[in-house]
Design a protein around this motif. Structure first.
Motif, PDB file in Angstrom:
ATOM      1  N   MET A  53       0.855  -1.176   0.000  1.00  0.00           N
ATOM      2  CA  MET A  53       0.000   0.000   0.000  1.00  0.00           C
ATOM      3  C   MET A  53       0.902   1.241   0.000  1.00  0.00           C
ATOM      4  N   PRO A  54       0.595   2.230  -0.834  1.00  0.00           N
ATOM      5  CA  PRO A  54       1.419   3.444  -0.864  1.00  0.00           C
ATOM      6  C   PRO A  54       1.235   4.275   0.414  1.00  0.00           C
ATOM      7  N   THR A  55       2.261   5.051   0.727  1.00  0.00           N
ATOM      8  CA  THR A  55       2.206   5.910   1.912  1.00  0.00           C
ATOM      9  C   THR A  55       2.506   7.352   1.537  1.00  0.00           C
ATOM     10  N   ARG A  56       2.094   8.223   2.411  1.00  0.00           N
ATOM     11  CA  ARG A  56       2.398   9.656   2.323  1.00  0.00           C
ATOM     12  C   ARG A  56       3.136  10.010   3.610  1.00  0.00           C
ATOM     13  N   ARG A  57       4.167  10.832   3.532  1.00  0.00           N
ATOM     14  CA  ARG A  57       4.949  11.200   4.712  1.00  0.00           C
ATOM     15  C   ARG A  57       4.596  12.632   5.129  1.00  0.00           C
ATOM     16  N   ILE A  58       4.228  12.774   6.395  1.00  0.00           N
ATOM     17  CA  ILE A  58       3.990  14.083   7.008  1.00  0.00           C
ATOM     18  C   ILE A  58       5.221  14.391   7.850  1.00  0.00           C
ATOM     19  N   ILE A  59       5.751  15.602   7.717  1.00  0.00           N
ATOM     20  CA  ILE A  59       7.006  15.951   8.364  1.00  0.00           C
ATOM     21  C   ILE A  59       6.828  17.189   9.242  1.00  0.00           C
ATOM     22  N   PHE A  60       7.297  17.073  10.473  1.00  0.00           N
ATOM     23  CA  PHE A  60       7.417  18.220  11.374  1.00  0.00           C
ATOM     24  C   PHE A  60       8.911  18.471  11.560  1.00  0.00           C
ATOM     25  N   SER A  61       9.320  19.698  11.363  1.00  0.00           N
ATOM     26  CA  SER A  61      10.727  20.045  11.488  1.00  0.00           C
ATOM     27  C   SER A  61      10.909  21.084  12.591  1.00  0.00           C
ATOM     28  N   ARG A  62      11.620  20.688  13.624  1.00  0.00           N
ATOM     29  CA  ARG A  62      11.949  21.562  14.759  1.00  0.00           C
ATOM     30  C   ARG A  62      10.722  22.210  15.392  1.00  0.00           C
ATOM     31  N   LEU A  63       9.725  21.415  15.691  1.00  0.00           N
ATOM     32  CA  LEU A  63       8.594  21.894  16.483  1.00  0.00           C
ATOM     33  C   LEU A  63       9.161  22.300  17.843  1.00  0.00           C
ATOM     34  N   ALA A  64       9.060  23.574  18.175  1.00  0.00           N
ATOM     35  CA  ALA A  64       9.681  24.108  19.394  1.00  0.00           C
ATOM     36  C   ALA A  64       8.647  24.238  20.491  1.00  0.00           C
ATOM     37  N   LEU A  65       9.001  23.723  21.671  1.00  0.00           N
ATOM     38  CA  LEU A  65       8.115  23.853  22.825  1.00  0.00           C
ATOM     39  C   LEU A  65       8.933  23.803  24.099  1.00  0.00           C
ATOM     40  N   ASP A  66       8.316  24.172  25.183  1.00  0.00           N
ATOM     41  CA  ASP A  66       8.947  24.103  26.501  1.00  0.00           C
ATOM     42  C   ASP A  66       8.338  22.935  27.258  1.00  0.00           C
ATOM     43  N   ALA A  67       9.189  22.155  27.890  1.00  0.00           N
ATOM     44  CA  ALA A  67       8.716  20.956  28.593  1.00  0.00           C
ATOM     45  C   ALA A  67       9.430  20.813  29.925  1.00  0.00           C
ATOM     46  N   ARG A  68       8.781  20.066  30.784  1.00  0.00           N
ATOM     47  CA  ARG A  68       9.386  19.717  32.073  1.00  0.00           C
ATOM     48  C   ARG A  68      10.040  18.357  31.890  1.00  0.00           C
ATOM     49  N   ILE A  69      11.345  18.411  31.688  1.00  0.00           N
ATOM     50  CA  ILE A  69      12.076  17.183  31.410  1.00  0.00           C
ATOM     51  C   ILE A  69      13.452  17.245  32.040  1.00  0.00           C
ATOM     52  N   GLY A  70      13.881  16.124  32.563  1.00  0.00           N
ATOM     53  CA  GLY A  70      15.234  16.028  33.086  1.00  0.00           C
ATOM     54  C   GLY A  70      15.270  15.377  34.445  1.00  0.00           C
ATOM     55  N   ILE A  71      16.361  14.680  34.691  1.00  0.00           N
ATOM     56  CA  ILE A  71      16.517  13.943  35.939  1.00  0.00           C
ATOM     57  C   ILE A  71      17.352  14.720  36.954  1.00  0.00           C
ATOM     58  N   LEU A  72      18.093  15.712  36.479  1.00  0.00           N
ATOM     59  CA  LEU A  72      18.934  16.506  37.370  1.00  0.00           C
ATOM     60  C   LEU A  72      18.094  17.510  38.156  1.00  0.00           C
ATOM     61  N   GLU A  73      18.569  17.882  39.320  1.00  0.00           N
ATOM     62  CA  GLU A  73      17.808  18.770  40.205  1.00  0.00           C
ATOM     63  C   GLU A  73      17.439  20.085  39.518  1.00  0.00           C
ATOM     64  N   HIS A  74      18.386  20.733  38.852  1.00  0.00           N
ATOM     65  CA  HIS A  74      18.081  22.014  38.206  1.00  0.00           C
ATOM     66  C   HIS A  74      17.064  21.843  37.062  1.00  0.00           C
ATOM     67  N   GLU A  75      16.986  20.660  36.467  1.00  0.00           N
ATOM     68  CA  GLU A  75      16.020  20.405  35.400  1.00  0.00           C
ATOM     69  C   GLU A  75      14.613  20.201  35.961  1.00  0.00           C
ATOM     70  N   ARG A  76      14.519  19.829  37.203  1.00  0.00           N
ATOM     71  CA  ARG A  76      13.217  19.597  37.832  1.00  0.00           C
ATOM     72  C   ARG A  76      12.539  20.897  38.252  1.00  0.00           C
ATOM     73  N   ARG A  77      13.302  21.976  38.318  1.00  0.00           N
ATOM     74  CA  ARG A  77      12.763  23.241  38.817  1.00  0.00           C
ATOM     75  C   ARG A  77      12.129  24.127  37.753  1.00  0.00           C
ATOM     76  N   ALA A  78      12.432  23.883  36.498  1.00  0.00           N
ATOM     77  CA  ALA A  78      11.933  24.781  35.449  1.00  0.00           C
ATOM     78  C   ALA A  78      11.767  24.007  34.136  1.00  0.00           C
ATOM     79  N   THR A  79      10.984  24.571  33.254  1.00  0.00           N
ATOM     80  CA  THR A  79      10.866  23.976  31.928  1.00  0.00           C
ATOM     81  C   THR A  79      12.141  24.265  31.140  1.00  0.00           C
ATOM     82  N   GLN A  80      12.320  23.511  30.074  1.00  0.00           N
ATOM     83  CA  GLN A  80      13.427  23.779  29.168  1.00  0.00           C
ATOM     84  C   GLN A  80      12.955  23.554  27.738  1.00  0.00           C
ATOM     85  N   PRO A  81      13.611  24.208  26.796  1.00  0.00           N
ATOM     86  CA  PRO A  81      13.175  24.072  25.404  1.00  0.00           C
ATOM     87  C   PRO A  81      13.487  22.696  24.838  1.00  0.00           C
ATOM     88  N   LEU A  82      12.584  22.244  23.998  1.00  0.00           N
ATOM     89  CA  LEU A  82      12.767  21.009  23.239  1.00  0.00           C
ATOM     90  C   LEU A  82      12.478  21.291  21.772  1.00  0.00           C
TER      91      LEU A  82
END
Length: 119
Positions: free
Chosen positions: A1-30
């Motif tokens: 079956m043929p497919t079509r590709r949808i592409i997102f390039s550098r969708l920028a957002l802020d997220a709460r991510i990280g295991i280090l203490e300073h990463e737990r206190r604030a969002t960071q860009p992704l």
């Protein structure tokens, strides 16, 4: 079956991510890059958005997963995005998701993780 590709390039957002203490206190860009292969089950009707997979819904799902709650590891978040897309959108045949942290190190543009999943 043929497919079509949808592409997102550098969708920028802020997220709460990280295991280090300073990463737990604030969002960071992704940056999210996504390639989504969709089965082509019918011809595109230029007057009917329902003849294609609306990429607005895909974007909404990606943003929702990335901003819902704190996640320790970027590997976990990447898997969660892929799983959500594959479970919510049955017409998706395969996804390649790359999530990068542009502020992780001062000596490189970003560090990230990529996952590929298919049916």
């Amino acid at each position: 079956m043929p497919t079509r590709r949808i592409i997102f390039s550098r969708l920028a957002l802020d997220a709460r991510i990280g295991i280090l203490e300073h990463e737990r206190r604030a969002t960071q860009p992704l940056h999210v890059d996504a390639e989504i292969d969709v089965d082509i089950t019918r011809d595109v009707d230029d007057h009917d958005i329902h003849s294609v997979l609306d990429y607005r819904a895909l974007r909404e799902a990606i943003v929702a997963v990335c901003t819902h709650s704190h996640v320790n590891l970027i590997e976990t978040l990447t898997e969660q995005v892929a799983e959500r897309l594959m479970s919510e959108f049955k017409e998706i045949r395969a996804v390649r998701i790359r999530i990068s942290k542009p502020m992780a190190f001062s000596d490189c543009a970003a560090v990230g993780v990529e996952i590929y999943s298919s049916r």
